[in-house]
Write a protein that holds these residues in place. Sequence first.
Motif, short mmCIF file in Angstrom:
data_model
loop_
_atom_site.label_atom_id
_atom_site.label_comp_id
_atom_site.label_asym_id
_atom_site.label_seq_id
_atom_site.Cartn_x
_atom_site.Cartn_y
_atom_site.Cartn_z
N ARG A 106 -7.35 6.25 -2.91
CA ARG A 106 -6.26 7.20 -3.20
C ARG A 106 -6.02 7.28 -4.71
N TRP A 123 0.86 -1.18 0.00
CA TRP A 123 0.00 0.00 0.00
C TRP A 123 0.90 1.24 0.00
N HIS A 150 0.81 4.32 -0.72
CA HIS A 150 0.43 5.68 -0.30
C HIS A 150 0.19 5.80 1.20
N GLU A 198 -6.22 2.24 -0.55
CA GLU A 198 -5.29 2.46 -1.66
C GLU A 198 -6.07 2.72 -2.96
#
Length: 153
Positions: A56, A22, A24, A53
């Motif tokens: 995002r 993940w 971010h 994720e």
Amino acid sequence: MTIETEKLYTHSFEFDQAGWRWSHFSVDELKCDCEHFCEGEYYHAPKFLDALEKMRRTLGAPIIINSGRRCAGHNHAVGGASQSMHTKEIAIDIKIQPHPRKSLYEAAIQCGFTGMGFGVNFMHLDMGRKRRWDYPHAIELWKKELGFNPLMR
């Protein structure tokens, strides 16, 4: 224990981040950050992280996390609900900015979040049972931007 196993870690440093996918988000921003009642509880939930994720990527801009996992003491200290998903598993409160409310709402639905709380400057997201609620002085802002009452959907 694999990275795909859902589990509570009483100390975030116990979690082996090998294979973390993940990009971010980090354990540090998702763990309890009270620094008083616990030593960084972290609830690892791959399905939740996959949805986060995806959200995002859908938004195309950073998601700023105000609050992730909370230990019981921290949740009580901040006035959280006694059965909060922040303490049961994992939930997040994210800053509205830099996103329009409508974009956040639509991305949250698309990515599978089922618990949604609508605040003035933040949005709560979790994957518990489907429910919606608002915080003081917030729902009119959401209704104005969305064009409907999200509590009714």
